[in-house]
Design a protein around this motif. Structure first.
Motif, short mmCIF file in Angstrom:
data_model
loop_
_atom_site.label_atom_id
_atom_site.label_comp_id
_atom_site.label_asym_id
_atom_site.label_seq_id
_atom_site.Cartn_x
_atom_site.Cartn_y
_atom_site.Cartn_z
N ASN A 221 0.53 -1.43 0.27
CA ASN A 221 0.36 -0.12 0.04
C ASN A 221 0.63 1.21 0.22
OD1 ASN A 221 1.03 0.34 2.60
ND2 ASN A 221 -0.72 -0.09 3.53
N CYS A 222 1.89 1.28 -0.68
CA CYS A 222 3.16 1.94 -0.72
C CYS A 222 3.18 2.12 -1.99
CB CYS A 222 4.05 2.25 -0.11
SG CYS A 222 5.51 3.23 -0.20
N PHE A 223 2.68 3.71 -2.73
CA PHE A 223 2.64 4.38 -4.15
C PHE A 223 3.33 5.23 -4.88
CE2 PHE A 223 -1.78 4.06 -2.79
CZ PHE A 223 -2.36 2.47 -2.83
N ALA A 224 4.82 5.71 -3.63
CA ALA A 224 5.69 6.46 -3.99
C ALA A 224 6.50 5.79 -5.09
CB ALA A 224 6.99 6.81 -2.51
N GLU A 225 7.12 4.95 -4.86
CA GLU A 225 8.27 3.84 -6.68
C GLU A 225 6.52 3.99 -7.44
OE1 GLU A 225 10.07 0.57 -5.43
OE2 GLU A 225 10.64 1.11 -4.05
N LEU A 226 5.61 3.74 -7.14
CA LEU A 226 5.10 3.63 -8.23
C LEU A 226 4.59 5.32 -8.36
CD1 LEU A 226 2.26 2.99 -10.33
CD2 LEU A 226 0.65 3.40 -8.36
N HIS A 227 4.65 6.14 -7.67
CA HIS A 227 4.40 7.56 -9.01
C HIS A 227 5.82 7.89 -9.74
CE1 HIS A 227 1.36 8.29 -5.19
NE2 HIS A 227 0.58 7.63 -6.73
N ASP A 228 6.68 7.20 -8.87
CA ASP A 228 7.97 7.64 -9.63
C ASP A 228 8.42 7.01 -10.91
OD1 ASP A 228 9.61 8.80 -7.23
OD2 ASP A 228 10.07 6.96 -6.97
N SER A 229 6.71 6.21 -10.86
CA SER A 229 7.02 5.62 -13.22
C SER A 229 5.91 6.02 -13.74
CB SER A 229 7.95 3.76 -12.79
OG SER A 229 8.45 3.95 -11.81
N VAL A 230 4.36 6.15 -12.95
CA VAL A 230 3.38 6.68 -13.70
C VAL A 230 2.78 8.44 -12.99
CG1 VAL A 230 1.55 6.06 -14.01
CG2 VAL A 230 2.99 4.44 -14.55
N GLU A 231 2.84 9.09 -13.98
CA GLU A 231 3.21 10.23 -12.94
C GLU A 231 0.87 10.26 -12.58
OE1 GLU A 231 5.18 10.66 -16.36
OE2 GLU A 231 3.80 10.03 -16.11
N LYS A 232 1.22 11.41 -11.42
CA LYS A 232 -0.32 11.91 -10.89
C LYS A 232 -1.74 11.22 -11.95
CE LYS A 232 2.08 12.28 -6.67
NZ LYS A 232 1.52 12.93 -5.04
N HIS A 233 -1.51 12.29 -12.53
CA HIS A 233 -2.80 12.89 -13.37
C HIS A 233 -2.58 11.01 -14.25
CE1 HIS A 233 0.23 13.24 -16.66
NE2 HIS A 233 -0.69 12.46 -17.83
N LEU A 234 -2.26 10.16 -14.25
CA LEU A 234 -3.00 9.35 -14.94
C LEU A 234 -3.00 8.32 -13.84
CD1 LEU A 234 0.18 8.50 -17.79
CD2 LEU A 234 -1.59 9.58 -17.93
N LEU A 235 -3.82 8.08 -12.77
CA LEU A 235 -3.85 7.19 -11.41
C LEU A 235 -4.79 7.91 -10.90
CD1 LEU A 235 -0.43 6.96 -10.02
CD2 LEU A 235 -1.84 5.18 -11.64
N PRO A 236 -6.06 6.51 -10.58
CA PRO A 236 -6.75 7.02 -10.40
C PRO A 236 -6.70 7.29 -8.39
CG PRO A 236 -6.84 4.61 -10.25
CD PRO A 236 -5.29 5.12 -10.73
N SER A 237 -7.74 9.24 -8.20
CA SER A 237 -7.71 8.89 -6.67
C SER A 237 -7.26 7.91 -5.89
CB SER A 237 -8.40 9.78 -6.26
OG SER A 237 -9.69 8.62 -5.77
#
Length: 242
Positions: A221-237
């Motif tokens: 449930n840690c999303f920090a590494e995901l945000h390094d690869s995929v920009e936040k505007h492409l992700l659901p809230s």
């Protein structure tokens, strides 16, 4: 066939996929592969080119992929009968279980979102695979997709073994993505995984090739590494998106 890639995208294809830098050599490679296979589902050059790009213009590997692309259709009628009759996939199309984000990452990749938690007993594993095949086949018409591929994000919140109907052809469905589709697989991000996923992973791990295992990114449930690869505007809230 005339290449529609922009100069920067063509340069990437040359560097990463061993694409010939001129159309004549590209057409020669296409013709050689056509001659080796025989009757095809499609005969056009653009179709054959997908398989060469997916295997970095290695003729032997591209031929093997082309063969498996055709044979998997007879080995998985449960999937491809649905592909031929997309009206049977209305439930998954309307469920929000599987979709592509509106936009691409900074590296050009598409983003495939998979959220099996809300699924019910109406949607089977075959429905999921058939719908994903429909989506990918459409995207493969875009030459840039052949170069950039897609990042997969699996949000397993609320996932349980009843969310995805069991299938006796689990290995064949893995073979479909690993060995039978002319796609470029990018990182696969797994989020909110639980003990249920751990048990399922032990079941499917023997089917997974080393290359696929190396693409997996387990985040909990840690999303920090995901945000390094995929920009936040492409992700659901729910995954920290904006």
């Amino acid at each position: 066939y005339e290449c529609s890639l922009s100069p920067p995208m063509l340069a990437r294809a040359i560097a990463e996929l061993n694409e010939p830098d001129n159309n004549l050599d590209r057409l020669k490679a296409i013709d050689r592969l056509k001659e080796k296979y025989g009757p095809l589902l499609k005969e056009d050059d653009a179709f054959i080119l997908r398989f060469l790009r997916a295997r970095k213009f290695d003729q032997r590997k591209a031929l093997k992929l082309l063969q498996k692309y055709h044979t998997i259709r007879t080995e998985l009628p449960e999937v491809f009968n649905r592909v031929k009759e997309p009206e049977r996939l209305a439930a998954i199309m309307n469920s929000g279980t599987l979709y592509f984000s509106n936009g691409r990452t900074k590296t050009g990749s598409w983003v495939l979102m998979f959220k099996p938690g809300p699924m019910n007993d109406i949607i089977s594993a075959y429905d999921v695979v058939a719908y994903s095949v429909l989506c990918i086949e459409k995207l493969l018409e875009n030459e840039e997709y052949q170069i950039c591929g897609s990042i997969t994000i699996d949000d397993l919140k609320d996932f349980n073994l009843t969310s995805l109907s069991p299938s006796s052809k689990l290995k064949k469905m893995f073979d479909l993505w690993q060995d039978s589709m002319p796609i470029r697989i990018m990182p696969i991000h797994i989020l909110n995984e639980s003990k249920v996923f751990s048990a399922l992973f032990k079941l499917i791990q023997p089917f997974m090739k080393k290359k696929i295992k190396q693409k997996l990114r387990l985040h909990g449930n840690c999303f920090a590494e995901l945000h390094d690869s995929v920009e936040k505007h492409l992700l659901p809230s729910c995954l920290g998106g904006t």
